[in-house]
Design a protein around this motif. Structure first.
Motif, PDB file in Angstrom:
ATOM      1  N   ILE A   1       3.927  25.478  43.498  1.00  0.00           N
ATOM      2  CA  ILE A   1       4.710  25.688  42.960  1.00  0.00           C
ATOM      3  C   ILE A   1       3.373  25.706  41.569  1.00  0.00           C
ATOM      4  N   THR A   2       3.374  26.519  40.832  1.00  0.00           N
ATOM      5  CA  THR A   2       2.878  26.236  39.593  1.00  0.00           C
ATOM      6  C   THR A   2       3.067  25.471  38.523  1.00  0.00           C
ATOM      7  N   ARG A   3       4.189  25.497  38.707  1.00  0.00           N
ATOM      8  CA  ARG A   3       5.087  24.542  37.012  1.00  0.00           C
ATOM      9  C   ARG A   3       6.544  24.484  37.466  1.00  0.00           C
ATOM     10  N   LEU A   4       7.253  23.264  36.662  1.00  0.00           N
ATOM     11  CA  LEU A   4       8.207  23.184  36.395  1.00  0.00           C
ATOM     12  C   LEU A   4       8.876  22.858  34.889  1.00  0.00           C
ATOM     13  N   HIS A   5       9.361  23.763  34.170  1.00  0.00           N
ATOM     14  CA  HIS A   5       9.252  23.229  33.380  1.00  0.00           C
ATOM     15  C   HIS A   5      11.073  23.335  33.097  1.00  0.00           C
ATOM     16  N   MET A   6      11.506  22.753  31.987  1.00  0.00           N
ATOM     17  CA  MET A   6      13.138  23.091  30.704  1.00  0.00           C
ATOM     18  C   MET A   6      12.901  24.194  30.167  1.00  0.00           C
ATOM     19  N   GLU A   7      13.866  24.778  29.757  1.00  0.00           N
ATOM     20  CA  GLU A   7      14.079  25.274  28.723  1.00  0.00           C
ATOM     21  C   GLU A   7      15.841  25.736  28.646  1.00  0.00           C
ATOM     22  N   GLU A   8      16.832  26.340  28.158  1.00  0.00           N
ATOM     23  CA  GLU A   8      18.035  26.688  27.576  1.00  0.00           C
ATOM     24  C   GLU A   8      18.445  27.580  28.025  1.00  0.00           C
ATOM     25  N   ASP A   9      19.992  28.017  28.174  1.00  0.00           N
ATOM     26  CA  ASP A   9      19.883  29.453  29.420  1.00  0.00           C
ATOM     27  C   ASP A   9      20.929  30.536  27.076  1.00  0.00           C
ATOM     28  N   ALA A  10      20.327  31.319  28.078  1.00  0.00           N
ATOM     29  CA  ALA A  10      21.162  31.758  26.509  1.00  0.00           C
ATOM     30  C   ALA A  10      22.550  32.837  27.117  1.00  0.00           C
ATOM     31  N   GLY A  11      23.109  33.234  26.307  1.00  0.00           N
ATOM     32  CA  GLY A  11      24.878  34.057  26.123  1.00  0.00           C
ATOM     33  C   GLY A  11      24.725  34.480  27.412  1.00  0.00           C
ATOM     34  N   LYS A  12      26.444  35.612  26.731  1.00  0.00           N
ATOM     35  CA  LYS A  12      25.937  36.481  28.117  1.00  0.00           C
ATOM     36  C   LYS A  12      27.215  37.754  27.540  1.00  0.00           C
ATOM     37  N   SER A  13      25.958  39.235  27.354  1.00  0.00           N
ATOM     38  CA  SER A  13      26.435  39.996  27.288  1.00  0.00           C
ATOM     39  C   SER A  13      27.895  40.505  27.623  1.00  0.00           C
ATOM     40  N   MET A  14      28.632  41.467  27.810  1.00  0.00           N
ATOM     41  CA  MET A  14      29.898  41.889  28.453  1.00  0.00           C
ATOM     42  C   MET A  14      29.789  43.475  28.274  1.00  0.00           C
ATOM     43  N   HIS A  15      29.871  43.571  29.819  1.00  0.00           N
ATOM     44  CA  HIS A  15      28.782  45.558  29.015  1.00  0.00           C
ATOM     45  C   HIS A  15      31.098  46.189  29.376  1.00  0.00           C
ATOM     46  N   ASP A  16      31.182  45.329  30.420  1.00  0.00           N
ATOM     47  CA  ASP A  16      32.253  45.845  31.137  1.00  0.00           C
ATOM     48  C   ASP A  16      33.744  45.467  31.021  1.00  0.00           C
ATOM     49  N   GLY A  17      35.024  46.578  31.717  1.00  0.00           N
ATOM     50  CA  GLY A  17      36.145  45.322  31.806  1.00  0.00           C
ATOM     51  C   GLY A  17      36.642  44.919  30.400  1.00  0.00           C
ATOM     52  N   PHE A  18      36.124  46.511  29.028  1.00  0.00           N
ATOM     53  CA  PHE A  18      37.468  46.364  28.269  1.00  0.00           C
ATOM     54  C   PHE A  18      37.565  47.452  27.975  1.00  0.00           C
ATOM     55  N   PRO A  19      38.582  48.019  27.403  1.00  0.00           N
ATOM     56  CA  PRO A  19      38.961  49.228  26.685  1.00  0.00           C
ATOM     57  C   PRO A  19      38.276  50.218  25.974  1.00  0.00           C
ATOM     58  N   ASP A  20      37.008  49.595  25.122  1.00  0.00           N
ATOM     59  CA  ASP A  20      36.227  50.182  24.336  1.00  0.00           C
ATOM     60  C   ASP A  20      35.203  49.961  24.609  1.00  0.00           C
TER      61      ASP A  20
END
Ligand code: ADP
Ligand code: ZN
Ligand code: MG
Length: 514
Positions: A153-172
């Protein structure tokens, strides 16, 4: 590292579709080329709140409800590091044998994407939390033997996640992309392996082991469907015998270990075919398309981001003292590999059986707590393995859905151990329990199987069997003591499984020796 951007349509036109079965790499290709694989795994930590603010760290929820100025990166809002996230990261790092750095440094990784309103991700760069670890995985060596292989294992580091883009499931959806920022700021660890893996199967094993360790330490639920565990796979090929690595491609967007294996198999065949037809592998990021069972080029090295890393000015260096590390190390549960080794010795079972019993930490804990109460813990283990698992499988049930509880198993094991029921009777009771969906105890109370415990009656049966099998009797008396089991079996058969096994054993030996 950030989530993968959406499919870029132009990428679809780039490479011709290959007709490679996504099952396994042909041995003939592997004769000539050696794959080299390194994995980058992102894991969401099971903290109550986010990495740098007090927002709930929770999957789902009404979009954009678990947000605040800090995780939105509004001007003036300052991050405060979540101590629990650090504890989880240190625990995970220790479990995979990494050295934890006393002073690690958070850094800004700059890029623009709509799901990250800050314009950068807080990560770690040149001074990660932990380095130089390893995981042992089962592998097959060149002679076909199963061996244990240590993956660095080269490394283990901490970070934060990003939000989510939603491309499907909306009328538009055709014209609009929606953004949900609930996931912004979720604490992650990224675990980067050395390029030590040599086959898609080894990669699969590595991920399985890693996930198991993370689940045992309780730092993550590792739920791939919900994105708690995500993996990017780096793969290259080189002609056998060549020292230098080939150019790698990085495959993203793969959401199951099975697909990672398939994606690697596809990629290995693609790269070899490319090289053999006079082409060259280019360093690029590729996306896995599960429906088509193939990868597509997403961006080449020239289009790669320049993240312009620099130390995060709003967070001081992270100090993990030796004393704190020691406190956390004391919280380390027994890890799966060690537990299996101990259980193999303690219950006299095989590695595969130990695997079954340790499939989840929850079950292994319950099993061991129950087994300790039984007269013979070993018999409880064997009942699960020989009588329970097969019946569960036949009914399509998992362990949690078993009509026979661990309590029931302990009761059954004790009755069998003391000879109050024969193994045949036990099987019958198990069958009834499974048919009726009842626990063992209820079935036993109702059916209280008949048992022949009268020595006179048993003697009579044994003598009949001895008279009917003169050849075996002769063998026994010539010194072949193992033939006793034959007589026990025969008496069990004629008594329809009702002979008291303990008494029967005793009487058979007595009569045979007389
Ligand atoms: P990058 O700079 O592209 O991110 P890194 O050197 O950081 O590459 O490695 C990222 C991952 O790719 C690691 O898991 C590493 O083991 C793996 N890797 C590096 N070089 C190769 C290669 N030639 N073939 C396969 N995997 C590789
Ligand atoms: Zn917040
Ligand atoms: Mg890298």
């Amino acid at each position: 590292m950030r989530k993968t951007p959406p499919f870029e349509p132009h990428a679809l036109l780039e490479s011709k579709v290959m007709t490679v079965s996504a099952t396994s790499v042909s041995p003939e290709v592997l004769d000539r080329y050696e794959p080299v694989i390194g994995l980058e795994v992102h894991v969401q930590l099971l903290t109550n709140t986010k990495a740098f603010c007090g927002c709930a760290n929770q999957f789902g929820g009404e979009p954009n409800t678990h947000i605040c100025p800090t995780c939105l990166g509004l001007p003036g809002a300052l991050p405060v590091l979540n101590q629990r996230a650090v504890e989880f990261a240190v625990l995970a790092a220790t479990a995979i044998h990494c050295e934890v750095r006393e002073h690690s440094v958070f850094a800004r990784k700059n890029y623009f994407y709509p799901d990250s309103p800050k314009g950068y991700q807080i990560s770690q760069f040149d001074k990660p939390l932990a380095e130089h670890g390893w995981i042992d995985v089962p592998a097959v060596d060149s002679s076909g033997q199963t061996v244990t292989k240590r993956i660095g294992i080269t490394r283990l580091h901490m970070e934060e996640d990003a939000g989510k883009s939603m491309h499907d499931g909306f009328p538009d959806s055709a014209t609009k992309t929606y953004v949900d920022l609930n996931r912004c700021g979720t604490p992650l660890i990224e675990i980067v392996s050395e390029p030590d893996l040599r086959t898609p199967d080894e990669a699969y094993e590595y991920l399985t082991r890693l996930k198991e360790i993370l689940l045992y330490t309780g730092v993550s639920d590792c739920n791939m469907e919900e994105g708690s565990l995500r993996c990017d796979a780096n793969v290259s090929v080189r002609p056998r015998g060549q020292k230098q690595f080939g150019t790698k491609a990085e495959v993203k967007n793969v959401n199951s270990f099975r697909f990672i294996r398939s994606a690697l198999e596809y990629e290995i065949e693609r790269q070899v075919e490319l090289i053999e037809s006079g082409g060259r592998v280019t360093q690029e990021t590729r996306l896995w398309n599960a429906n088509e069972g193939r990868t597509y080029s997403m961006r080449s090295k020239e289009q790669a981001h320049d993240y312009r890393y620099f130390p995060e000015p709003d967070l001081p260096p992270l100090l993990v003292s030796g004393a704190w590390r020691a406190i956390l190390a004391a919280r380390m549960p027994e890890l799966p590999e060690a537990r299996r080794k101990r259980m193999i010795a303690e219950y006299e079972i095989t590695m595969q059986d130990a695997q079954t019993l340790t499939a989840t930490r929850g079950f292994a804990d319950q099993f061991e707590t129950a087994a300790k109460r039984a007269k013979s813990p070993r018999r409880v283990a064997n009942l699960i393995l020989s009588e329970l698992m097969g019946r569960l499988k036949a009914k399509g049930l998992d362990l949690q859905q078993s009509p026979i509880t661990l309590e029931g198993l302990v009761q059954a094991a004790d009755l069998a151990e003391s000879g109050e029921i024969s193994s045949k009777q036990l099987k019958g009771l198990f069958d009834t329990a499974f048919e009726n969906g009842e626990d063992f105890g209820a079935v036993y109370e109702r059916e209280k199987p008949q048992q022949i415990s009268d020595p006179g009656a048993l003697d009579k049966l044994i003598q009949e069997v001895m008279a009917a099998n003169p050849k075996q009797l002769e063998q026994y008396r010539a010194g072949k003591k193992t033939v006793a089991a034959f007589f026990v079996g025969q008496v069990m058969r004629v008594s329809k499984g009702q002979a008291n096994p303990a008494l029967l054993n005793e009487l058979v030996t007595k009569l045979l020796d007389s």
